[in-house]
Design a protein around this motif. Sequence first.
Motif, PDB file in Angstrom:
ATOM      1  N   GLY A 166       0.832  -1.205   0.000  1.00 13.20           N
ATOM      2  CA  GLY A 166       0.000   0.000   0.000  1.00 13.20           C
ATOM      3  C   GLY A 166       0.861   1.246   0.000  1.00 13.20           C
ATOM      4  N   HIS A 167       0.473   2.211   0.806  1.00 13.01           N
ATOM      5  CA  HIS A 167       1.184   3.490   0.919  1.00 13.01           C
ATOM      6  C   HIS A 167       1.328   3.775   2.403  1.00 13.01           C
ATOM      7  N   PHE A 168       2.564   3.685   2.903  1.00 13.34           N
ATOM      8  CA  PHE A 168       2.793   3.745   4.339  1.00 13.34           C
ATOM      9  C   PHE A 168       3.745   4.865   4.726  1.00 13.34           C
ATOM     10  N   LEU A 169       3.434   5.510   5.833  1.00 15.25           N
ATOM     11  CA  LEU A 169       4.301   6.505   6.454  1.00 15.25           C
ATOM     12  C   LEU A 169       5.122   5.765   7.507  1.00 15.25           C
ATOM     13  N   LEU A 170       6.432   5.725   7.316  1.00 20.63           N
ATOM     14  CA  LEU A 170       7.319   5.037   8.239  1.00 20.63           C
ATOM     15  C   LEU A 170       7.697   5.941   9.404  1.00 20.63           C
ATOM     16  N   SER A 171       8.194   5.348  10.471  1.00 19.41           N
ATOM     17  CA  SER A 171       8.613   6.121  11.651  1.00 19.41           C
ATOM     18  C   SER A 171       9.682   7.151  11.317  1.00 19.41           C
ATOM     19  N   SER A 172      10.460   6.877  10.268  1.00 19.44           N
ATOM     20  CA  SER A 172      11.522   7.789   9.851  1.00 19.44           C
ATOM     21  C   SER A 172      10.979   9.032   9.147  1.00 19.44           C
ATOM     22  N   GLY A 173       9.685   9.017   8.798  1.00 18.91           N
ATOM     23  CA  GLY A 173       9.099  10.111   8.028  1.00 18.91           C
ATOM     24  C   GLY A 173       9.082   9.815   6.538  1.00 18.91           C
ATOM     25  N   LYS A 174       9.789   8.779   6.121  1.00 17.61           N
ATOM     26  CA  LYS A 174       9.790   8.388   4.711  1.00 17.61           C
ATOM     27  C   LYS A 174       8.512   7.614   4.386  1.00 17.61           C
ATOM     28  N   HIS A 175       8.247   7.460   3.096  1.00 16.97           N
ATOM     29  CA  HIS A 175       7.078   6.723   2.635  1.00 16.97           C
ATOM     30  C   HIS A 175       7.533   5.445   1.946  1.00 16.97           C
ATOM     31  N   SER A 176       6.697   4.416   1.987  1.00 18.64           N
ATOM     32  CA  SER A 176       7.031   3.132   1.382  1.00 18.64           C
ATOM     33  C   SER A 176       5.784   2.478   0.805  1.00 18.64           C
ATOM     34  N   GLU A 177       6.005   1.606  -0.178  1.00 13.50           N
ATOM     35  CA  GLU A 177       4.916   0.846  -0.794  1.00 13.50           C
ATOM     36  C   GLU A 177       4.733  -0.506  -0.116  1.00 13.50           C
ATOM     37  N   GLY A 178       5.616  -0.844   0.819  1.00 14.27           N
ATOM     38  CA  GLY A 178       5.525  -2.101   1.538  1.00 14.27           C
ATOM     39  C   GLY A 178       5.776  -1.885   3.017  1.00 14.27           C
ATOM     40  N   TYR A 179       5.222  -2.764   3.830  1.00  9.13           N
ATOM     41  CA  TYR A 179       5.369  -2.633   5.269  1.00  9.13           C
ATOM     42  C   TYR A 179       5.305  -4.026   5.885  1.00  9.13           C
ATOM     43  N   VAL A 180       6.096  -4.250   6.924  1.00  5.66           N
ATOM     44  CA  VAL A 180       6.036  -5.500   7.658  1.00  5.66           C
ATOM     45  C   VAL A 180       5.471  -5.193   9.040  1.00  5.66           C
ATOM     46  N   GLN A 181       4.256  -5.668   9.295  1.00  6.07           N
ATOM     47  CA  GLN A 181       3.590  -5.468  10.590  1.00  6.07           C
ATOM     48  C   GLN A 181       3.842  -6.725  11.416  1.00  6.07           C
ATOM     49  N   CYS A 182       5.013  -6.771  12.055  1.00  4.89           N
ATOM     50  CA  CYS A 182       5.438  -7.977  12.771  1.00  4.89           C
ATOM     51  C   CYS A 182       4.509  -8.350  13.916  1.00  4.89           C
ATOM     52  N   ALA A 183       3.765  -7.412  14.443  1.00  2.00           N
ATOM     53  CA  ALA A 183       2.808  -7.748  15.505  1.00  2.00           C
ATOM     54  C   ALA A 183       1.827  -8.816  15.032  1.00  2.00           C
ATOM     55  N   LYS A 184       1.552  -8.839  13.728  1.00  8.49           N
ATOM     56  CA  LYS A 184       0.619  -9.826  13.174  1.00  8.49           C
ATOM     57  C   LYS A 184       1.190 -11.241  13.244  1.00  8.49           C
ATOM     58  N   VAL A 185       2.490 -11.397  13.127  1.00  8.99           N
ATOM     59  CA  VAL A 185       3.103 -12.721  13.237  1.00  8.99           C
ATOM     60  C   VAL A 185       3.443 -13.042  14.692  1.00  8.99           C
ATOM     61  N   LEU A 186       3.834 -12.029  15.461  1.00  6.76           N
ATOM     62  CA  LEU A 186       4.252 -12.259  16.844  1.00  6.76           C
ATOM     63  C   LEU A 186       3.095 -12.609  17.778  1.00  6.76           C
ATOM     64  N   ARG A 187       1.872 -12.441  17.314  1.00  2.84           N
ATOM     65  CA  ARG A 187       0.712 -12.810  18.149  1.00  2.84           C
ATOM     66  C   ARG A 187       0.558 -14.320  18.261  1.00  2.84           C
ATOM     67  N   PHE A 188       1.275 -15.066  17.418  1.00  3.56           N
ATOM     68  CA  PHE A 188       1.240 -16.528  17.439  1.00  3.56           C
ATOM     69  C   PHE A 188       2.589 -17.042  17.952  1.00  3.56           C
ATOM     70  N   PRO A 189       2.665 -17.552  19.182  1.00  2.00           N
ATOM     71  CA  PRO A 189       3.945 -17.980  19.730  1.00  2.00           C
ATOM     72  C   PRO A 189       4.701 -18.987  18.853  1.00  2.00           C
ATOM     73  N   ASP A 190       4.000 -19.928  18.244  1.00  2.00           N
ATOM     74  CA  ASP A 190       4.691 -20.918  17.414  1.00  2.00           C
ATOM     75  C   ASP A 190       5.279 -20.282  16.161  1.00  2.00           C
ATOM     76  N   LYS A 191       4.595 -19.297  15.601  1.00  2.00           N
ATOM     77  CA  LYS A 191       5.087 -18.630  14.398  1.00  2.00           C
ATOM     78  C   LYS A 191       6.236 -17.674  14.752  1.00  2.00           C
ATOM     79  N   ALA A 192       6.146 -17.022  15.926  1.00  3.30           N
ATOM     80  CA  ALA A 192       7.251 -16.174  16.397  1.00  3.30           C
ATOM     81  C   ALA A 192       8.505 -17.027  16.557  1.00  3.30           C
ATOM     82  N   ALA A 193       8.350 -18.202  17.152  1.00  7.22           N
ATOM     83  CA  ALA A 193       9.490 -19.107  17.325  1.00  7.22           C
ATOM     84  C   ALA A 193      10.064 -19.504  15.967  1.00  7.22           C
ATOM     85  N   ALA A 194       9.183 -19.817  15.017  1.00 13.48           N
ATOM     86  CA  ALA A 194       9.629 -20.280  13.700  1.00 13.48           C
ATOM     87  C   ALA A 194      10.374 -19.199  12.922  1.00 13.48           C
TER      88      ALA A 194
END
Length: 190
Positions: free
Chosen positions: A18-46
Amino acid sequence: MENKTIRILKETEALLEGHFLLSSGKHSEGYVQCAKVLRFPDKAAAVLEPVVEKIKDLGIQKVAGPAMGGVIVSYELGRQLDVEAIFTERKDGVMELRRGFEILPGEKVIIAEDVVTTGKSTLETKEVLEALGAQVVGVACIADRRGEGMDIGLPVYASVELFFPTYDPQDCPACKRGEKAEKPGSRGNA
């Protein structure tokens, strides 16, 4: 063959386009929302197993991650390495080690992050840890998205490298098309 980490990031809908505003103030077309994977302990481990394989022989005595993104990553790395896991956090905009956590002089510490992009919170955490006498040996993360030529002065041990184009707002193609940027991260603009 698709990287196991990429597959898990896609399965958990952590890899966003999509279109994302990064913490640095820069913009990006991709983003990794790690909270979505870290909510699953087995997937976080993997997703962190490949990182542990890369760092297990570094003599790490402690893992320290900046809040928010590094807290769960720090815990999981500490669990897999069987070492203490702590975190730094901002108080009045300044990164600190709080909550009674301690660093012993000379202790070998690795910084844990979910994603490394510009290295801002990593370097703030490094400064805090070294001021307390730690020997910072590198950064361990799920996704390294620094891009070519972005050196933060520490070795980066990542489960996956991702290269999304980033832009200054005035150069952003999505902004030029009038698209509004989303701010999915936890930190305000730098």
